[in-house]
Write an enzyme that holds these catalytic residues in place. Structure first.
Site, PDB file in Angstrom:
ATOM      1  N   MET A  10       0.833  -1.218   0.000  1.00  0.00           N
ATOM      2  CA  MET A  10       0.000   0.000   0.000  1.00  0.00           C
ATOM      3  C   MET A  10       0.864   1.265   0.000  1.00  0.00           C
ATOM      4  O   MET A  10       0.888   1.989   0.989  1.00  0.00           O
ATOM      5  CB  MET A  10      -0.930  -0.024   1.214  1.00  0.00           C
ATOM      6  CG  MET A  10      -1.849  -1.238   1.267  1.00  0.00           C
ATOM      7  SD  MET A  10      -2.661  -1.432   2.865  1.00  0.00           S
ATOM      8  CE  MET A  10      -1.319  -2.131   3.863  1.00  0.00           C
ATOM      9  N   GLN A  52     -10.943   3.153   0.727  1.00  0.00           N
ATOM     10  CA  GLN A  52     -10.605   4.487   1.234  1.00  0.00           C
ATOM     11  C   GLN A  52     -11.527   5.538   0.637  1.00  0.00           C
ATOM     12  O   GLN A  52     -12.096   6.369   1.354  1.00  0.00           O
ATOM     13  CB  GLN A  52      -9.148   4.832   0.893  1.00  0.00           C
ATOM     14  CG  GLN A  52      -8.098   4.031   1.634  1.00  0.00           C
ATOM     15  CD  GLN A  52      -6.692   4.366   1.159  1.00  0.00           C
ATOM     16  OE1 GLN A  52      -6.498   4.918   0.074  1.00  0.00           O
ATOM     17  NE2 GLN A  52      -5.692   4.029   1.952  1.00  0.00           N
ATOM     18  N   THR A  83       2.315   1.639   5.756  1.00  0.00           N
ATOM     19  CA  THR A  83       1.626   2.801   5.207  1.00  0.00           C
ATOM     20  C   THR A  83       1.159   3.641   6.385  1.00  0.00           C
ATOM     21  O   THR A  83       0.723   3.090   7.397  1.00  0.00           O
ATOM     22  CB  THR A  83       0.415   2.394   4.351  1.00  0.00           C
ATOM     23  OG1 THR A  83      -0.462   3.511   4.219  1.00  0.00           O
ATOM     24  CG2 THR A  83      -0.366   1.254   4.966  1.00  0.00           C
ATOM     25  N   CYS A 196       3.742  10.051   4.689  1.00  0.00           N
ATOM     26  CA  CYS A 196       3.262   9.079   3.710  1.00  0.00           C
ATOM     27  C   CYS A 196       4.492   8.324   3.237  1.00  0.00           C
ATOM     28  O   CYS A 196       5.508   8.945   2.900  1.00  0.00           O
ATOM     29  CB  CYS A 196       2.546   9.759   2.549  1.00  0.00           C
ATOM     30  SG  CYS A 196       2.078   8.607   1.238  1.00  0.00           S
ATOM     31  N   THR A 197       4.410   7.017   3.184  1.00  0.00           N
ATOM     32  CA  THR A 197       5.610   6.226   2.911  1.00  0.00           C
ATOM     33  C   THR A 197       6.175   6.457   1.519  1.00  0.00           C
ATOM     34  O   THR A 197       7.371   6.240   1.292  1.00  0.00           O
ATOM     35  CB  THR A 197       5.318   4.726   3.115  1.00  0.00           C
ATOM     36  OG1 THR A 197       4.157   4.346   2.356  1.00  0.00           O
ATOM     37  CG2 THR A 197       5.063   4.425   4.580  1.00  0.00           C
ATOM     38  N   GLU A 198       5.333   6.929   0.580  1.00  0.00           N
ATOM     39  CA  GLU A 198       5.840   7.170  -0.774  1.00  0.00           C
ATOM     40  C   GLU A 198       6.605   8.480  -0.915  1.00  0.00           C
ATOM     41  O   GLU A 198       7.370   8.650  -1.873  1.00  0.00           O
ATOM     42  CB  GLU A 198       4.686   7.186  -1.789  1.00  0.00           C
ATOM     43  CG  GLU A 198       4.171   5.819  -2.187  1.00  0.00           C
ATOM     44  CD  GLU A 198       3.230   5.241  -1.145  1.00  0.00           C
ATOM     45  OE1 GLU A 198       3.091   4.006  -1.099  1.00  0.00           O
ATOM     46  OE2 GLU A 198       2.634   6.024  -0.361  1.00  0.00           O
TER      47      GLU A 198
END
Length: 233
Positions: A10, A52, A83, A196-198
């Site tokens: 995710m 979501q 995530t 946010c991990t991205e």
């Protein structure tokens, strides 16, 4: 070494970063050919993203809780949700397993506190920035959290889902994020959480263009997992 359960996918782009960071840190600490003991459960992000958007967090929590139970059954001894946004259902996931869940906001707040800061800006998905499941958790650790303006939040969210989750990294978007960070600093932020991990695929925490300390939650969470995995009991 305790076995780390990664609840990922995710997106898979940032989950790959978790795996890389955890193994790199274990190799650094233990030397030689050492690597981490990891079990990965990778869900289909399209299914989660649809829930979501629909606001069906109950179904999303049930989906991830079932995956977490599979990780525990496979031998995981501690659990990470890879995530920030899906920590909205962290309580549901924790209730489904008997192993500890290492919460990303707790690990991040500890790192911010160690830096001596109390007022921070937060970047993330619209869910993370606009709902209180994440900001309230940070506030429990004594942090005053600032979020971007509505226009800036929309831009940050769009880049995450339309670009970074697809592995697309654009210089134009990097520049826009740096503008948002500058605006948070102008509002009084002493540091900025990349919640946010991205985002770490786009913003380098050591980028000299940032005026304040930047806290990369993927890296912080991964290193906290290594701490827990190697801790003597």
């Amino acid at each position: 070494m305790r076995r780390i359960g990664l609840l990922g996918g995710m997106s898979w782009e940032s989950t790959a970063e978790y795996y890389r960071l955890i193994n790199t840190e274990v190799a650094t600490r233990l030397g030689g050919l050492h690597s981490a003991r990891v079990i990965l459960g990778s869900v289909d992000f399209a299914e989660v993203e649809a829930l979501q958007v629909a606001g069906d967090w109950g179904a999303a929590g049930e989906l991830l809780a079932a995956e977490a139970a599979l990780l525990e059954a496979g031998g995981a001894e501690l659990l990470l949700i890879c995530t920030n946004t899906m920590h909205k259902v962290a309580d549901t996931i924790q209730a489904a397993v008997g192993i500890p869940l290492l919460h990303v906001a707790d690990a991040t707040a500890a790192t911010v506190g160690d830096a001596g800061l109390t007022r921070v800006g937060l970047l993330g998905t619209a869910f993370t920035m606009e709902q209180d499941f994440y900001t309230a958790r940070l506030a429990q650790h004594g942090l005053d959290v600032l979020v971007p303006t509505a226009r800036d939040r929309a831009d940050v969210h769009r880049v995450i889902y339309d670009e970074l989750c697809l592995g697309v990294v654009r210089e134009k978007s990097r520049h826009r994020y740096l503008e948002v960070i500058d605006a948070l600093v102008a509002d009084g932020a002493e540091g900025v959480i990349l919640g946010c991990t991205e985002i770490e695929l786009l913003i380098d925490p050591d980028d000299p263009r940032t005026q304040v300390p930047v806290f990369p939650t993927t890296r912080i969470h991964a290193l906290a997992a290594v701490d827990a995995a190697l801790a003597r009991t």
